[in-house]
Motif scaffolding. Sequence first.
Motif, short mmCIF file in Angstrom:
data_model
loop_
_atom_site.label_atom_id
_atom_site.label_comp_id
_atom_site.label_asym_id
_atom_site.label_seq_id
_atom_site.Cartn_x
_atom_site.Cartn_y
_atom_site.Cartn_z
N GLY A 59 0.80 -1.21 0.00
CA GLY A 59 0.00 0.00 0.00
C GLY A 59 0.83 1.26 0.00
O GLY A 59 2.05 1.23 -0.06
N ILE A 60 0.13 2.36 0.06
CA ILE A 60 0.74 3.68 0.14
C ILE A 60 0.71 4.12 1.60
O ILE A 60 -0.34 4.05 2.25
N LEU A 61 1.84 4.55 2.09
CA LEU A 61 1.97 4.95 3.49
C LEU A 61 2.36 6.41 3.57
O LEU A 61 3.10 6.91 2.72
N TYR A 62 1.89 7.07 4.61
CA TYR A 62 2.34 8.44 4.89
C TYR A 62 3.39 8.35 5.98
O TYR A 62 3.15 7.76 7.03
N GLU A 93 5.77 12.56 3.59
CA GLU A 93 5.70 12.11 2.21
C GLU A 93 4.93 10.80 2.15
O GLU A 93 4.85 10.07 3.13
N PHE A 94 4.37 10.54 0.98
CA PHE A 94 3.74 9.27 0.73
C PHE A 94 4.74 8.37 0.04
O PHE A 94 5.51 8.83 -0.82
N GLY A 95 4.73 7.10 0.39
CA GLY A 95 5.63 6.15 -0.24
C GLY A 95 4.97 4.79 -0.37
O GLY A 95 4.02 4.48 0.34
N LEU A 96 5.47 4.00 -1.28
CA LEU A 96 4.98 2.65 -1.51
C LEU A 96 5.69 1.69 -0.58
O LEU A 96 6.91 1.78 -0.40
N GLY A 97 4.94 0.78 0.01
CA GLY A 97 5.54 -0.25 0.85
C GLY A 97 4.87 -1.58 0.61
O GLY A 97 3.68 -1.63 0.28
N TYR A 98 5.62 -2.65 0.71
CA TYR A 98 5.04 -3.99 0.61
C TYR A 98 5.94 -5.02 1.28
O TYR A 98 7.14 -4.80 1.42
N VAL A 101 -1.67 -0.78 -6.88
CA VAL A 101 -1.81 0.26 -5.86
C VAL A 101 -1.41 1.62 -6.42
O VAL A 101 -2.12 2.61 -6.27
N CYS A 102 -0.27 1.67 -7.09
CA CYS A 102 0.19 2.95 -7.64
C CYS A 102 -0.75 3.48 -8.71
O CYS A 102 -1.03 4.68 -8.76
N ASP A 103 -1.26 2.59 -9.56
CA ASP A 103 -2.20 3.03 -10.59
C ASP A 103 -3.49 3.56 -9.99
O ASP A 103 -4.12 4.45 -10.54
N THR A 104 -3.88 3.01 -8.85
CA THR A 104 -5.15 3.38 -8.23
C THR A 104 -5.03 4.63 -7.37
O THR A 104 -5.83 5.54 -7.49
N ALA A 153 -2.60 10.18 -7.30
CA ALA A 153 -3.31 11.18 -6.50
C ALA A 153 -2.46 11.65 -5.32
O ALA A 153 -2.62 12.76 -4.84
N THR A 154 -1.56 10.80 -4.84
CA THR A 154 -0.75 11.14 -3.67
C THR A 154 0.64 11.62 -4.04
O THR A 154 1.40 12.01 -3.18
N ARG A 155 0.97 11.56 -5.31
CA ARG A 155 2.31 11.91 -5.77
C ARG A 155 3.36 11.13 -4.99
O ARG A 155 4.24 11.69 -4.34
N VAL A 156 3.27 9.80 -5.05
CA VAL A 156 4.24 8.95 -4.38
C VAL A 156 5.63 9.31 -4.87
O VAL A 156 5.88 9.42 -6.06
#
Length: 143
Positions: free
Chosen positions: A84-87, A95-100, A119-122, A126-129
């Motif tokens: 998911g995307i984490l703040y 910042e928002f970042g991708l984690g898995y 997740v990134c496509d969805t 919008a969050t500018r990861v």
Amino acid sequence: MTLRQRAGQQVLEAERTIMRELNASDADGLQEVIGDPHVMGNQARTIEQTRGWIRYHMPGYTEHGFALWAVIAKDRGELIGDCGILYRTIAGGGEFGLGYHLRRDCWGCGIATEAAQAVCDTVGTATRVTSGRCHAAHQHSIT
């Protein structure tokens, strides 16, 4: 991939996975992932820490509309990780970042890439990861 609501939760569906909000009943399945030192290195979690991990990420669903989601393998119906995307608050800013994290028996077959892409496509645009993190020893995550 498809994002839909089911039982009041966001559910994201990709080719081989379904991702949904984590909940307390996911602790045992997630423990197989984040309790594994091969997955988490020296940050492997106990079952109680795994329960805390889930509680820690749950507010993100209401605060931001997303957080780490449980990754369920469609063919087995089993929880095999989270994505998911984490703040994060880093150096005084946020910042928002991708984690898995993915169970070891699911490594090397593109499931993490598929889940992360969905997740990134969805929600990613919008969050500018701006970042993603992986353990340097996990060469498949880097390449």
